[in-house]
Structures are given as structure tokens and as C-alpha cells.
Design a protein around this motif. Structure first.
Motif, PDB file in Angstrom:
ATOM      1  N   GLU A 136      -0.681   1.553 -41.318  1.00  0.00           N
ATOM      2  CA  GLU A 136       0.866   1.408 -40.028  1.00  0.00           C
ATOM      3  C   GLU A 136       0.610   2.620 -39.646  1.00  0.00           C
ATOM      4  O   GLU A 136       1.161   3.715 -40.503  1.00  0.00           O
ATOM      5  N   HIS A 190      -4.089  -2.620 -42.151  1.00  0.00           N
ATOM      6  CA  HIS A 190      -3.289  -2.414 -40.111  1.00  0.00           C
ATOM      7  C   HIS A 190      -2.556  -2.638 -39.862  1.00  0.00           C
ATOM      8  O   HIS A 190      -3.134  -4.129 -39.421  1.00  0.00           O
ATOM      9  N   LYS A 191      -1.610  -1.787 -39.365  1.00  0.00           N
ATOM     10  CA  LYS A 191      -0.399  -2.346 -38.550  1.00  0.00           C
ATOM     11  C   LYS A 191      -0.323  -0.911 -36.907  1.00  0.00           C
ATOM     12  O   LYS A 191      -0.263  -0.011 -37.827  1.00  0.00           O
ATOM     13  N   ASN A 211       2.365  -0.228 -34.149  1.00  0.00           N
ATOM     14  CA  ASN A 211       3.237  -0.538 -33.203  1.00  0.00           C
ATOM     15  C   ASN A 211       3.871   0.456 -32.443  1.00  0.00           C
ATOM     16  O   ASN A 211       4.068   1.513 -32.439  1.00  0.00           O
ATOM     17  N   GLY A 259      -6.343  -6.929 -38.450  1.00  0.00           N
ATOM     18  CA  GLY A 259      -4.986  -5.685 -38.080  1.00  0.00           C
ATOM     19  C   GLY A 259      -3.747  -6.839 -36.505  1.00  0.00           C
ATOM     20  O   GLY A 259      -4.066  -8.018 -36.793  1.00  0.00           O
ATOM     21  N   VAL A 260      -2.332  -5.845 -37.351  1.00  0.00           N
ATOM     22  CA  VAL A 260      -1.662  -6.321 -35.863  1.00  0.00           C
ATOM     23  C   VAL A 260      -1.259  -5.395 -35.016  1.00  0.00           C
ATOM     24  O   VAL A 260      -0.639  -4.197 -34.770  1.00  0.00           O
ATOM     25  N   ASN A 308       2.267  -4.543 -32.608  1.00  0.00           N
ATOM     26  CA  ASN A 308       2.582  -4.963 -32.306  1.00  0.00           C
ATOM     27  C   ASN A 308       2.801  -4.244 -30.622  1.00  0.00           C
ATOM     28  O   ASN A 308       2.511  -3.012 -30.798  1.00  0.00           O
TER      29      ASN A 308
END
Length: 275
Positions: A103, A135-136, A138, A169-170, A172
Motif C-alpha cells: 500500500e 496493492h493499494k 491512495n 489492486g485498489v 483511491n
């Protein structure tokens, strides 16, 4: 005109002693920032009084409020970290594409949408790549520009600024700008899930701007399968030589697009959204 209690004349804020979120403001930029933080107002927008809730809006939304930067180290574009939490105070150019290992959070240190801290991609590269369930990415108050993978082939030609591959994955993305990036698919962002795991890739985009991105398909965003939520965002002057000047959605599992402005986008098929 009055927009959510903020004084505006020809898209510029005038000096005011009005209170926003309990704080008096003085001067155009101070009033704009104060209005941005006032959860009771409609939020800053340059669109106009009759469309105060259409397109980019800087409401104070608790679900994606900017986290504190106190005590955070500066993000080093010359030796970019692939995970961790950082602030970024000055514009920079990445030494290489950032391939996440976990992250990664980066918080830009200005809230002025006209003067965001800018990250320029390395030559013939994108900014960020995600390719794993853990996996993120931001991002707050950042401008991502200069990504170009249009000369690549296959999967490496997807996502001019950000690419999320099939392993998941994300993303934001809050109060940020994705502009002047190029790819074959997804000039700004490309995400790819599979029919077997449609929730593997998730895009959450709030209060952001996509402009002047280029691609064959999905100049702003292209997503295959996956989940996508877009709110209070502007897509302007993105160009696709094929389909989806702003967005191309293919087999998408779950889509929410709210209070979002599409203007001056061009595509051979569907200037705004291609389904």
C-alpha cells in the motif's frame, strides 16, 4: 452569484468576512479554501451558480477527508518508494515507473486545484503500476502528468498514468488531476480484472479532474471488468481515436458515476462514455 455561501464573481472569489466551517476568510484563495472545507456548503466549483453541484466539487466529505501529514517523510521521486505513507511538498519527476509492492499513500501539500503539487512521469513510462491483491494506491491533492506508454505493445501499452493489472489492486484518487498522459488503452488510467474475479480491481475517484489525456480507447479511463466509482469529477478535452473519449467500460461488474461533468471529449465512437 452565491454558491453554497461562497462569493464568486466571474469564477474568482472575492474578499469576504463570511465564516466557513467556523473560520473567517479574507482574500480570493483563502475564501476558496475555506469554502472547500465547509461541509454545509455546495463546495467550490468554477462551472457556475446554476450548476453548482455538477462536476468538480470540493465538499468536505468525511469518507475521503485528507489524512494528516504530520510527521510524514517526503516522497522521493529520485528513489521512489513502492509502499508506505508520505507527503509531497514540491513538484518532481520520477526516476522510473513505481511498481507497487504493497500500500502506497502520497499526500500533496497544497489544496489549490489550480496549483497542485505535480508528479511528472519518467520518459516513456507511466507513474504507477499495481498488480497484486494487496496493492493499494491512495493519492490526495496531486497532479499526475507526462506519462506515455503509447509506443509500447500488449499490456505495457495500457494506462498512461496508472495501470492496474489482472492480479488486482485498489486505487483511491481524491482531489487530484490526471492530465496529458498517453497510452494505447486508458490514456489516464487502465484497470483490468477477469471474468473469474470481477472485483479484483477497484477504482474510487472523487473530486478530481481528467483532461487532455490521449488513447485509442478510453482516453481518460478504460476498465475491463472490475469495479469503478466516480463522483464529483470533471472529464474535459480527452481524445480517443477509437471509442470512449472520456471513459470506456468493458464488461464492468459494478459502476457508479455521480455528479460528474463531461465536456469537449472526443472519440470516433462515443465522445463521453463507451459501453
Amino acid at each position: 452569484a452565491r454558491i453554497g455561501g461562497c462569493s464568486e464573481e466571474v469564477n474568482y472569489y472575492v474578499s469576504s468576512t463570511d465564516n466557513y466551517a467556523g473560520t473567517a476568510c479574507n482574500g480570493t484563495k483563502n475564501c476558496e479554501v475555506a469554502c472547500t472545507r465547509d461541509a454545509g456548503g455546495a463546495g467550490y466549483t468554477g462551472v457556475g451558480a446554476d450548476e453548482a453541484r455538477i462536476g468538480y466539487s470540493a465538499d468536505a466529505v468525511t469518507t475521503h477527508a485528507t489524512p494528516s501529514s504530520d510527521g510524514l517523510a517526503e516522497y522521493d521521486c529520485a528513489s521512489p518508494a513502492t509502499s508506505g505513507t508520505f507527503k509531497l511538498s514540491a513538484s518532481c519527476t520520477l526516476a522510473s515507473e513505481v511498481i507497487l509492492t504493497g500500500e502506497l499513500t502520497i499526500i500533496g501539500q497544497t489544496e489549490d486545484m489550480d496549483n497542485l503539487v505535480t508528479i511528472t512521469a519518467a520518459a516513456t513510462s507511466r507513474h504507477f503500476q499495481l498488480d497484486g491483491a494487496g496493492h493499494k494506491l491512495n493519492l490526495w491533492h496531486l497532479k499526475l502528468t507526462g506519462g506515455d506508454v503509447s509506443g509500447n505493445s500488449g499490456n505495457t501499452a495500457r494506462g498512461g498514468s496508472i495501470s492496474i493489472h489482472a492480479d488486482g489492486g485498489v486505487l483511491n484518487l481524491h482531489y487530484s488531476e490526471i492530465s496529458s498522459n498517453k497510452a494505447t488503452y486508458g490514456g489516464g488510467i487502465h484497470s483490468l480484472s477477469t471474468s473469474n474475479d470481477k472485483d479484483a480491481t477497484i477504482l474510487n475517484i472523487h473530486n478530481s479532474i481528467f483532461k487532455t489525456n490521449e488513447a485509442e480507447s478510453g482516453a481518460g479511463i478504460k476498465t475491463d471488468y472490475g469495479v469503478i466509482s466516480i463522483e464529483d469529477t470533471v472529464f474535459d478535452n480527452n481524445v480517443a481515436s477509437n471509442a470512449g473519449g472520456a471513459i470506456q467500460l468493458s464488461h464492468v461488474h459494478d459502476v457508479i458515476i455521480k455528479n460528474t461533468l463531461f465536456s469537449n471529449n472526443n472519440g470516433n465512437a462515443a465522445g463521453a462514455i463507451s459501453l
